[in-house]
Design an enzyme around this catalytic site. Structure first.
Site, mmCIF file in Angstrom:
data_model
loop_
_atom_site.group_PDB
_atom_site.id
_atom_site.type_symbol
_atom_site.label_atom_id
_atom_site.label_comp_id
_atom_site.label_asym_id
_atom_site.label_seq_id
_atom_site.Cartn_x
_atom_site.Cartn_y
_atom_site.Cartn_z
ATOM 1 N N THR A 326 0.847 -1.191 0.000
ATOM 2 C CA THR A 326 0.000 0.000 0.000
ATOM 3 C C THR A 326 0.884 1.242 0.000
ATOM 4 O O THR A 326 1.924 1.267 0.657
ATOM 5 C CB THR A 326 -0.950 0.013 1.222
ATOM 6 N N HIS A 378 2.646 -11.454 14.339
ATOM 7 C CA HIS A 378 3.730 -11.981 15.163
ATOM 8 C C HIS A 378 3.488 -13.439 15.566
ATOM 9 O O HIS A 378 4.401 -14.117 16.070
ATOM 10 C CB HIS A 378 3.891 -11.123 16.420
#
Length: 407
Positions: A326, A378
């Site tokens: 993006t 994560h």
């Protein structure tokens, strides 16, 4: 001839009638767009299956419909056009077409005449009296959200003292200009997806900065020849796409996803490229980006961006990405923390190119610099992998030869 809601794509069963391009009584040509539908992914136009006259509008703008629902009727144009919602009028006192809209505004919220097929199904299954629910749709009509909120106890019943024939008007601006506007399906879906990412993933963001000097020099040197040969300009996005692909091959966890208790590693890259449109942010997908050339990437990104802004993307072009890029820099952003696009595990944020003083050896030079941000899940990607990924992208941009040599 019935105008029906077409198949909307995989996992999409409902849509909202956005607007009608024709009024009752007007002629239509075969394949001419007659009504626009909005889903939670794309906006699409429904063409007329045959030429004739729009005899009736059964579902007006603002109402929700399911696949296969009848939106209106097309006649051969030889008879008198039937008015919108004509089936609700007494047979002996059929109103003239021009009076239909005014009359429809006088229908109380929750009456059968204002129920779309999707809403009627919810009302019937829940055994609800629709007249007890205050509608927030156009003209006070009930939406699925109204019914669901009522079932959840979040929407108060319509005031008992309200006269059954009272006109229910949409919210109007107060004296300071406040206005209540229902969210579009696309905007609601964007909100749901963003919240889903926050609720599901253990999302972190790591940052780095990249010197754009060599990429800018390469674009300037080869732009004219590139455009003559391929018919498209050489942009920054193809460099970043190639850099990300190189990094994804080295660090496959960033291109993977979690499915239950399994990690699914992909041996391909379907690259999502975020595009801002008037309706909101959409992410069309560049299939098999890892097998495409610079020219192919530039051409396909340009085509996808145009179709996104025109509202002509297909469902297939909006699903199945493995990693997203993006570019907030087009809006002037210097730094941001992009949000993951579920079920993807990584997203790269590009930003504005800003001249800054940078130490080069023992000297200080003004260089065109860009901050990069990698948001990642994560649960699947360790911090060292995320940092290494971003370093690899930085190296490929600062030394574009690495992309060609795959080092």
């Amino acid at each position: 001839m019935e105008i029906k809601v077409p198949q909307l794509g995989e996992s999409v069963a409902e849509a909202t009638v956005a607007k009608w391009f024709k009024a009752v009584g007007e002629t239509v040509e075969r394949d001419e767009p007659i009504v626009e539908l909005e889903t939670d992914k794309v906006t699409l136009e429904v063409p007329a299956a045959e030429s004739g006259t729009l005899e009736s509008i059964i579902v007006e703008a603002g109402n929700e419909v399911e696949v296969g629902a009848v939106l209106g009727m097309i006649g051969d144009g030889n008879g008198v056009a039937a008015p919108a919602l004509a089936s609700a009028a007494p047979a002996a006192e059929e109103p003239a077409p021009e009076s239909v809209e005014a009359e429809s505004d006088l229908k109380p919220a929750g009456t059968d005449i204002s129920l779309s097929p999707a809403v009627r199904k919810m009302v019937d299954e829940g055994k609800i009296d629709p007249s007890k629910i205050a509608g927030t749709g156009k003209g006070g009509r009930l939406t699925k959200g109204d019914v669901q909120a009522y079932l959840d106890g979040e929407l108060a019943a319509a005031p008992a003292e309200q006269a059954p024939t009272a006109s229910v008007k949409p919210a109007t601006p107060d004296e300071r200009g406040e206005e209540r506007v229902p969210m579009t399906r696309l905007r609601k879906r964007i909100a749901e997806r963003l919240k889903e990412a926050q609720n599901t993933a253990a999302m972190l963001t790591t940052f780095n900065e990249v010197d754009m000097t060599n990429v800018m020099a390469a674009r300037k040197k080869y732009q004219e020849d590139f455009q003559k040969k391929h018919g498209v300009k050489l942009g920054f996005m193809s460099f970043f796409a190639k850099a990300c692909i190189a990094a994804l091959k080295e660090l496959p966890a960033v291109n993977a996803t979690i499915d239950g208790d399994d990690i699914v590693y992909r041996n391909f890259v379907d690259l999502g490229v975020a595009v801002g449109t008037e309706q909101g942010l959409v992410v069309p997908v560049l299939r098999n980006a890892d097998s495409k050339s610079f020219a192919d990437i530039e051409k396909e990104i340009g085509a996808l961006g145009k179709r996104a802004r025109d509202g002509n993307l297909s469902m297939d072009e909006l699903t199945g990405g493995t990693f997203t890029v993006t570019n907030g820099g087009v809006y002037g952003s210097l730094m941001s923390t992009p949000i993951l696009n579920p079920p993807q595990s990584g997203i790269l944020g590009m930003h504005k190119i800003q001249p800054r003083p940078i130490a080069v050896g023992d000297a200080v030079e003004i260089r065109p610099m860009m901050y990069l941000a990698l948001s990642y899940d994560h649960r699947i990607i360790d911090g060292s992998e995320a940092v290494t990924f971003l370093v690899r992208v930085k190296e490929c941009i600062e030394e574009p030869d690495r992309i060609l040599l795959e080092i």
